[in-house]
Design a protein around this motif. Structure first.
Motif, PDB file in Angstrom:
ATOM      1  N   ASP A 139       0.956  -1.353  -0.138  1.00  0.00           N
ATOM      2  CA  ASP A 139      -0.036  -0.204   0.082  1.00  0.00           C
ATOM      3  C   ASP A 139       0.810   1.667   0.313  1.00  0.00           C
ATOM      4  O   ASP A 139       0.690   2.513  -0.605  1.00  0.00           O
ATOM      5  CB  ASP A 139      -1.094  -0.265   1.815  1.00  0.00           C
ATOM      6  CG  ASP A 139      -2.142  -0.899   0.695  1.00  0.00           C
ATOM      7  OD1 ASP A 139      -2.590  -1.969   0.056  1.00  0.00           O
ATOM      8  OD2 ASP A 139      -2.807  -1.350   2.053  1.00  0.00           O
ATOM      9  N   LEU A 140       3.049   1.358   0.634  1.00  0.00           N
ATOM     10  CA  LEU A 140       2.899   2.273   0.565  1.00  0.00           C
ATOM     11  C   LEU A 140       3.669   2.175  -0.914  1.00  0.00           C
ATOM     12  O   LEU A 140       4.517   3.627  -0.798  1.00  0.00           O
ATOM     13  CB  LEU A 140       3.660   2.590   1.726  1.00  0.00           C
ATOM     14  CG  LEU A 140       3.022   2.491   3.450  1.00  0.00           C
ATOM     15  CD1 LEU A 140       3.743   2.306   4.287  1.00  0.00           C
ATOM     16  CD2 LEU A 140       2.301   3.859   3.532  1.00  0.00           C
ATOM     17  N   GLY A 141       3.967   1.374  -1.015  1.00  0.00           N
ATOM     18  CA  GLY A 141       4.605   1.352  -2.263  1.00  0.00           C
ATOM     19  C   GLY A 141       6.033   1.402  -2.294  1.00  0.00           C
ATOM     20  O   GLY A 141       7.212   1.691  -2.813  1.00  0.00           O
ATOM     21  N   LEU A 142       6.590   0.353  -1.313  1.00  0.00           N
ATOM     22  CA  LEU A 142       8.200  -0.267  -0.881  1.00  0.00           C
ATOM     23  C   LEU A 142       9.070  -0.798  -1.578  1.00  0.00           C
ATOM     24  O   LEU A 142       7.774  -1.821  -2.637  1.00  0.00           O
ATOM     25  CB  LEU A 142       8.477  -0.302   0.397  1.00  0.00           C
ATOM     26  CG  LEU A 142       7.359   0.748   1.111  1.00  0.00           C
ATOM     27  CD1 LEU A 142       7.140  -0.096   2.916  1.00  0.00           C
ATOM     28  CD2 LEU A 142       8.208   1.647   1.950  1.00  0.00           C
ATOM     29  N   ASP A 143       9.653  -0.380  -1.821  1.00  0.00           N
ATOM     30  CA  ASP A 143      10.738  -1.695  -2.774  1.00  0.00           C
ATOM     31  C   ASP A 143      10.460  -3.103  -2.795  1.00  0.00           C
ATOM     32  O   ASP A 143      10.383  -3.723  -3.155  1.00  0.00           O
ATOM     33  CB  ASP A 143      11.778  -0.708  -3.596  1.00  0.00           C
ATOM     34  CG  ASP A 143      12.024   0.322  -3.953  1.00  0.00           C
ATOM     35  OD1 ASP A 143      11.435   0.555  -4.748  1.00  0.00           O
ATOM     36  OD2 ASP A 143      13.035   1.721  -3.839  1.00  0.00           O
TER      37      ASP A 143
ATOM     38  N   ALA B 214       8.268  -4.723  -0.774  1.00  0.00           N
ATOM     39  CA  ALA B 214       7.167  -5.161  -0.617  1.00  0.00           C
ATOM     40  C   ALA B 214       6.762  -6.265  -1.457  1.00  0.00           C
ATOM     41  O   ALA B 214       5.930  -7.572  -1.173  1.00  0.00           O
ATOM     42  CB  ALA B 214       5.667  -3.896  -1.019  1.00  0.00           C
TER      43      ALA B 214
END
Length: 183
Positions: free
Chosen positions: A1-5, A7
């Motif tokens: 949901d936070l767009g972390l690499d 994920a």
């Protein structure tokens, strides 16, 4: 949901500090007795096989026991490193409702029993439980429904009802198996 690499990165299952990927070499250096051959026994203590060291087993394990000819599948119920014994039995013998924890770490002060949810394995969903803080950084967890393969030395984490907030956790000291009469 936070767009972390990270994920989409798969979870790691190996021990990151073991250079060659062979954890038994590390254990052999730290705890040589864990490599001592011994007996595989049933719940009554009767020897039904041999093993090359308790280091090769974990509670709940079914594969790799080297036992054949049993009418029902056998699972590791407990390990006794001092006696170099691996205790095996049927899957239903792994079920437990009560867990005693040690070395508790509370993220919010808890002194009274509370209802919440707990995780006893990292890949399992949280389950409903009543948690009672005890003296000396200990706690009793009473699961609303039995869980299996609860092993001493593993972590148990508590969540507030709804599972969105971590309240604390500790190390599993022991799990009390259900008796056959209670099943």
């Amino acid at each position: 949901d936070l767009g972390l690499d990270v994920a989409a990165k798969p979870d790691g299952q190996d021990i990151c500090f073991v250079p060659d990927g062979t954890y038994s070499n590390i254990v052999e250096r730290l705890k040589p007795d864990a490599m001592r051959p011994g007996d595989i026994v049933d719940r009554d203590g009767a020897s039904i096989g041999r093993h090359d060291g308790v280091v090769h087993f974990t509670v709940g394990q079914r594969k790799g026991l080297g036992l054949s000819g049993n009418r029902e599948p056998l699972f590791v119920l407990s390990l006794d490193a001092a006696k170099a014994r691996v205790v095996v039995g049927p899957r239903n013998a792994l079920a437990a409702r009560n867990i005693v924890l040690r070395e508790m770490n509370w993220l919010s002060e808890q002194s009274q029993p509370f209802d919440g949810s707990v995780k006893v394995r990292s890949m399992r969903p949280p389950v409903a439980a009543r948690v009672t803080p005890l003296e000396n950084r200990a706690a009793l967890v009473e699961l609303h429904s039995p869980e299996d393969s609860i092993a001493p030395g593993q972590a148990c984490v508590f969540y507030a009802l709804g599972g969105s907030r971590v309240l604390g956790g500790g190390w599993i000291a022991r799990a009390e198996a259900l008796t056959e009469a209670a099943e």
